[in-house]
Write a protein that holds these residues in place. Sequence first.
Motif, short mmCIF file in Angstrom:
data_model
loop_
_atom_site.label_atom_id
_atom_site.label_comp_id
_atom_site.label_asym_id
_atom_site.label_seq_id
_atom_site.Cartn_x
_atom_site.Cartn_y
_atom_site.Cartn_z
N LYS A 76 0.83 -1.20 0.00
CA LYS A 76 0.00 0.00 0.00
C LYS A 76 0.87 1.25 0.00
O LYS A 76 2.04 1.22 0.38
N THR A 77 0.27 2.34 -0.44
CA THR A 77 1.01 3.59 -0.51
C THR A 77 1.57 3.93 0.86
O THR A 77 0.85 3.97 1.85
N ASN A 78 2.87 4.18 0.92
CA ASN A 78 3.49 4.45 2.22
C ASN A 78 3.17 5.85 2.70
O ASN A 78 2.62 6.68 1.98
N SER A 79 3.54 6.11 3.94
CA SER A 79 3.17 7.38 4.58
C SER A 79 3.83 8.57 3.90
O SER A 79 3.24 9.66 3.82
N ALA A 81 4.54 9.00 0.70
CA ALA A 81 3.78 9.35 -0.50
C ALA A 81 2.46 10.04 -0.12
O ALA A 81 2.05 11.02 -0.75
N ASN A 82 1.81 9.54 0.92
CA ASN A 82 0.57 10.18 1.37
C ASN A 82 0.82 11.60 1.85
O ASN A 82 0.01 12.51 1.59
N ASN A 83 1.92 11.81 2.53
CA ASN A 83 2.24 13.16 3.00
C ASN A 83 2.47 14.12 1.85
O ASN A 83 2.06 15.29 1.90
N LYS A 88 0.48 18.68 -1.37
CA LYS A 88 0.11 19.27 -2.66
C LYS A 88 -1.36 19.70 -2.65
O LYS A 88 -1.72 20.74 -3.21
N TYR A 89 -2.19 18.90 -1.99
CA TYR A 89 -3.61 19.25 -1.92
C TYR A 89 -3.82 20.53 -1.11
O TYR A 89 -4.62 21.41 -1.48
N LYS A 90 -3.09 20.67 0.00
CA LYS A 90 -3.21 21.87 0.82
C LYS A 90 -2.76 23.11 0.07
O LYS A 90 -3.29 24.21 0.25
N GLN A 91 -1.74 22.96 -0.77
CA GLN A 91 -1.23 24.09 -1.53
C GLN A 91 -2.25 24.64 -2.53
O GLN A 91 -2.15 25.79 -2.95
#
Length: 338
Positions: A76-79, A81-83, A88-91
């Motif tokens: 699963k996507t590691n932490s 990559a999630n961070n 990027k979403y917050k930006q």
Amino acid sequence: MYISISSSANVGTTTTLTSGGPNLVLAYVLDEWYHERTSVDYLNWLMFAAPGSLLTILLNWIIFKYLYLRKHKVSKTNSKANNVLQEKYKQLGTLRFHEIAVVILFVTLVLLWMFRDPQYLRGWSTIFPEKYRPRDAAVVIFMVAVLFFIPSRPFGPYPSPGLIEWPKVQNKLVWSVILLRGGGYAVAKATQTSGLSAYLGNMFTKINGLPVVMLIIIFAIIAGFLTEFASNSTTATIVLPVVAQVAASIGINPLVFLIPVTMACSMCFILPAGTPANALVYEHAGLKPSDMVIPGLLMKVTSLAVIVANLNLLGYPIFGLSTTPDWARATFNSTLIS
């Protein structure tokens, strides 16, 4: 990852009439030769092409999984990559009026395209006299004009610029693409007026004893492999008039050949020259030509198979390909492609 992105981008361009160069060339050929009397419009093309595009992407995913992931377990996507994704979403910040307005105008544009003159109901363009009914290009120009007029800051501070301004258009618009499209139309017109399309079409009529499905496969394969060595728009401008001439010579609905050939021109997976997506991936990922050959060949075979199958399953009932319509007979008897 890079190759999967480019392949999906190429498959996605077949979904709507405005999403890819070959589709635009098809619209030009239909308008120039048959004067928009055909059964192809934005809505029924979407109904026909979208299922095939989804199936092709699914099959391509299976190919990538078999080639690259069959001996590996993907966790699963590691932490980390999630961070990165969360940052990027917050930006992006919150939605502003400028962004909301552009989204609304874009959705409106698509709806106007879909319901301008659909085959299954009365479109909004029918309120105009037949001589002055707007086409898809008129809808786009109108929406672009609206972008210039609506202020990006309607609640101040003033003066407010428009949603888009000419200096940004002048700097950001890829003018070479416009010249490429226009040049492609000029090539298509030249092949018609010079008699080249008629000459090549008459050469292909020597194989008209084959079943229609075999001719479809042959033309799709020719277009699918030519597009690897030239841009897909260029391939479409050269091949579409030729297959239309073949259809006229043997007296069948020209869409039987035009539709699969148009879609085959977008299925470019082997070499970087065919589409901008391939060229960008080739450059950014630092690929070698051999990196794209094996997956490209497999995806080429599956995509062409889906095109032919989809044409027979959905294309015939949606576009009425089993009969030769009046607009095609009129063109057969005209001097345009005689």
